[in-house]
Design a protein around this motif. Structure first.
Motif, mmCIF file in Angstrom:
data_model
loop_
_atom_site.group_PDB
_atom_site.id
_atom_site.type_symbol
_atom_site.label_atom_id
_atom_site.label_comp_id
_atom_site.label_asym_id
_atom_site.label_seq_id
_atom_site.Cartn_x
_atom_site.Cartn_y
_atom_site.Cartn_z
ATOM 1 N N LEU A 97 12.021 -13.109 -2.270
ATOM 2 C CA LEU A 97 12.218 -14.502 -2.670
ATOM 3 C C LEU A 97 11.324 -14.925 -3.816
ATOM 4 C CD1 LEU A 97 12.517 -16.115 0.893
ATOM 5 C CD2 LEU A 97 14.328 -15.183 -0.561
ATOM 6 N N GLY A 98 10.449 -14.048 -4.272
ATOM 7 C CA GLY A 98 9.571 -14.384 -5.387
ATOM 8 C C GLY A 98 8.552 -15.449 -5.054
ATOM 9 N N LEU A 99 8.073 -15.460 -3.813
ATOM 10 C CA LEU A 99 7.144 -16.500 -3.372
ATOM 11 C C LEU A 99 5.716 -16.225 -3.839
ATOM 12 C CD1 LEU A 99 8.255 -16.904 0.357
ATOM 13 C CD2 LEU A 99 8.800 -18.428 -1.527
ATOM 14 N N THR A 100 4.953 -17.298 -3.935
ATOM 15 C CA THR A 100 3.505 -17.222 -4.034
ATOM 16 C C THR A 100 2.958 -17.534 -2.652
ATOM 17 O OG1 THR A 100 3.559 -17.963 -6.330
ATOM 18 C CG2 THR A 100 1.453 -18.172 -5.157
ATOM 19 N N VAL A 101 2.086 -16.681 -2.121
ATOM 20 C CA VAL A 101 1.602 -16.828 -0.750
ATOM 21 C C VAL A 101 0.098 -17.054 -0.771
ATOM 22 C CG1 VAL A 101 1.473 -15.801 1.547
ATOM 23 C CG2 VAL A 101 3.434 -15.296 0.066
ATOM 24 N N LEU A 102 -0.336 -18.094 -0.064
ATOM 25 C CA LEU A 102 -1.762 -18.352 0.153
ATOM 26 C C LEU A 102 -2.020 -18.219 1.643
ATOM 27 C CD1 LEU A 102 -4.457 -19.133 -1.172
ATOM 28 C CD2 LEU A 102 -3.909 -21.514 -0.676
ATOM 29 N N LEU A 103 -2.828 -17.247 2.018
ATOM 30 C CA LEU A 103 -3.065 -16.902 3.411
ATOM 31 C C LEU A 103 -4.478 -17.301 3.815
ATOM 32 C CD1 LEU A 103 -1.977 -15.222 5.907
ATOM 33 C CD2 LEU A 103 -3.177 -13.284 4.886
ATOM 34 N N ILE A 104 -4.576 -18.165 4.811
ATOM 35 C CA ILE A 104 -5.864 -18.584 5.359
ATOM 36 C C ILE A 104 -6.132 -17.730 6.597
ATOM 37 C CG2 ILE A 104 -7.240 -20.532 6.182
ATOM 38 C CD1 ILE A 104 -6.046 -20.938 3.359
ATOM 39 N N THR A 105 -7.257 -17.035 6.631
ATOM 40 C CA THR A 105 -7.506 -16.141 7.756
ATOM 41 C C THR A 105 -8.988 -15.831 7.881
ATOM 42 O OG1 THR A 105 -6.883 -14.021 8.769
ATOM 43 C CG2 THR A 105 -7.177 -14.043 6.377
ATOM 44 N N HIS A 106 -9.394 -15.434 9.096
ATOM 45 C CA HIS A 106 -10.728 -14.880 9.273
ATOM 46 C C HIS A 106 -10.647 -13.379 9.529
ATOM 47 C CE1 HIS A 106 -9.495 -15.665 13.521
ATOM 48 N NE2 HIS A 106 -10.077 -14.501 13.704
ATOM 49 N N GLU A 107 -9.437 -12.818 9.501
ATOM 50 C CA GLU A 107 -9.232 -11.414 9.827
ATOM 51 C C GLU A 107 -9.243 -10.569 8.550
ATOM 52 O OE1 GLU A 107 -6.305 -11.185 13.499
ATOM 53 O OE2 GLU A 107 -5.523 -12.537 11.967
ATOM 54 N N MET A 108 -10.311 -9.806 8.361
ATOM 55 C CA MET A 108 -10.419 -9.004 7.150
ATOM 56 C C MET A 108 -9.363 -7.908 7.094
ATOM 57 S SD MET A 108 -12.541 -10.195 5.086
ATOM 58 C CE MET A 108 -13.740 -11.517 5.118
ATOM 59 N N ALA A 109 -8.922 -7.410 8.249
ATOM 60 C CA ALA A 109 -7.861 -6.406 8.248
ATOM 61 C C ALA A 109 -6.581 -6.961 7.645
ATOM 62 C CB ALA A 109 -7.604 -5.908 9.671
ATOM 63 N N VAL A 110 -6.325 -8.237 7.868
ATOM 64 C CA VAL A 110 -5.144 -8.888 7.295
ATOM 65 C C VAL A 110 -5.269 -8.960 5.775
ATOM 66 C CG1 VAL A 110 -3.905 -11.078 7.148
ATOM 67 C CG2 VAL A 110 -4.596 -10.179 9.383
#
Length: 363
Positions: free
Chosen positions: A192-205
């Protein structure tokens, strides 16, 4: 695609408590089509930052630009219109128990007044996209955690957004479900050509899916950039969290932390130290990971031998592109607190509005 400039969010004092500075002068940039991460310990302001991107919370000061629109210059009606370009996925799914999977995905389209035939076509396409075409009639109680999050992702995509915000989207999932959801996010970003901003505390992610990341601490950016640059930057706090260096307690000899890369792999490092210069080398610990599609690792080596040869070895390794740091006991960075981020955006217990409360959806 996303530009934050000197953004600050202060929640006023209430009931005798001091004001809360949740985000303190943050600037960041996420390019069109990028998969970016925001990481940090508990209470660092990650979740507040996510809500500032689509103005579910208005910043106290600073500038927010999404898809070329300066959201901080818009009135409330303008912000609601601009949110059409932003989808949001939450940690706890926020599905309606009374509706089926299809009904949950269809809900924002109903609020927007989209016609029935178009709604059903769009819902069927989205459920197929997230791999749940055969579970359209299932209610949330009949779905696993990973399946619920897939429904939530489909719902977030109903408006055909250009930006997808994911606030701890995998934190409530088991490892297998986490892997499936991350694979899905990569897929929808590509298709879909998205821009993704991921909020996380999981470094593996972050290691698994992100192209870049910023590290927050007490509402401020303390490190960040493309991961391939961060991991070869000396004394990088973010690199230390992404690839924790082995502890040096109990190790002997001259202790070296070596960051290895595809261009300076561990085999070459060991050959330089032992084979070419005759030093005694013991691998005390370490690991090698795939980060942002590239191979990186951190090794802790105990090296004994002629000091002159060691100095020459270090110089040769650095000239060959290896990041070499001398290690001493007690210099290991503390790991981040891996608990959910307490939400300073709701100090009085009020409920933050859900993105789906906005009835407008692109037709």
């Amino acid at each position: 695609m996303i530009e934050l400039t000197d953004v600050r969010k202060v929640f006023p004092a209430r009931r005798g408590a001091a004001e809360v500075v949740a985000v303190d002068g943050v600037s960041l940039s996420v390019a069109d089509g990028e998969f970016a991460g925001v990481v940090g310990p508990s209470g660092s302001g990650k979740s507040t930052l996510a809500r500032l991107v689509n103005l579910l919370e208005r910043p106290t000061s600073g500038r927010v630009v999404v898809d070329g629109q300066v959201l901080t210059d818009l009135d409330d009606d303008g912000v609601r219109q601009a949110r059409r370009t932003v989808g949001m996925v939450f940690q706890h799914f926020n599905l309606l128990d009374s509706r089926t999977a299809a009904g949950n995905v269809e809900h924002p389209l109903e609020l927007a007044g989209v016609g029935r035939s178009e709604r059903r076509r769009r819902v069927a396409d989205l459920l197929d996209l997230v791999g749940l075409g055969d579970r359209h009639a299932s209610r949330p109680a009949q779905l696993s955690g990973g399946q619920k999050q897939r429904v939530a992702i489909a719902r977030a995509l109903a408006a055909r957004p250009k930006v997808l915000l994911c606030d701890e989207a995998t934190s409530a999932l088991d490892p297998a479900s986490t892997t499936g959801v991350l694979d899905l996010l990569r897929q929808v970003r590509a298709e879909l050509g998205l821009t993704v901003l991921l909020i996380t505390h999981e470094m593996a992610v972050v290691r698994a899916v992100c192209d870049s990341a910023v590290l927050l601490d007490r509402g401020r950016v303390v490190d960040g950039g493309p991961l391939t640059e961060v991991l070869t930057r000396p004394h990088s706090p973010l690199a230390a969290q992404l690839l924790p260096a082995p502890a040096v307690a109990g190790a002997t000899g001259d202790l070296l932390r070596i960051t290895v890369t595809e261009s300076a792999p561990e085999g070459r490092v060991l050959r330089t130290l032992a084979g070419e210069l005759g030093l005694d080398v013991e691998v005390v610990g370490g690991s090698v990971e795939t980060v942002a599609g590239h191979r990186f690792g951190r090794l802790l080596l105990s090296v004994t031998g002629d000091d002159g040869r060691l100095d020459a070895a270090l110089q040769r390794l650095r000239e060959g592109g290896s990041l070499v740091e001398r290690a001493v006991p007690g210099d290991e960075p503390a790991p981040m607190d891996a608990h959910d981020d307490p939400d300073p955006a709701a100090p009085d217990g009020r409920v933050v509005p859900h993105l789906l409360d906005a009835p407008e959806v692109q037709r």
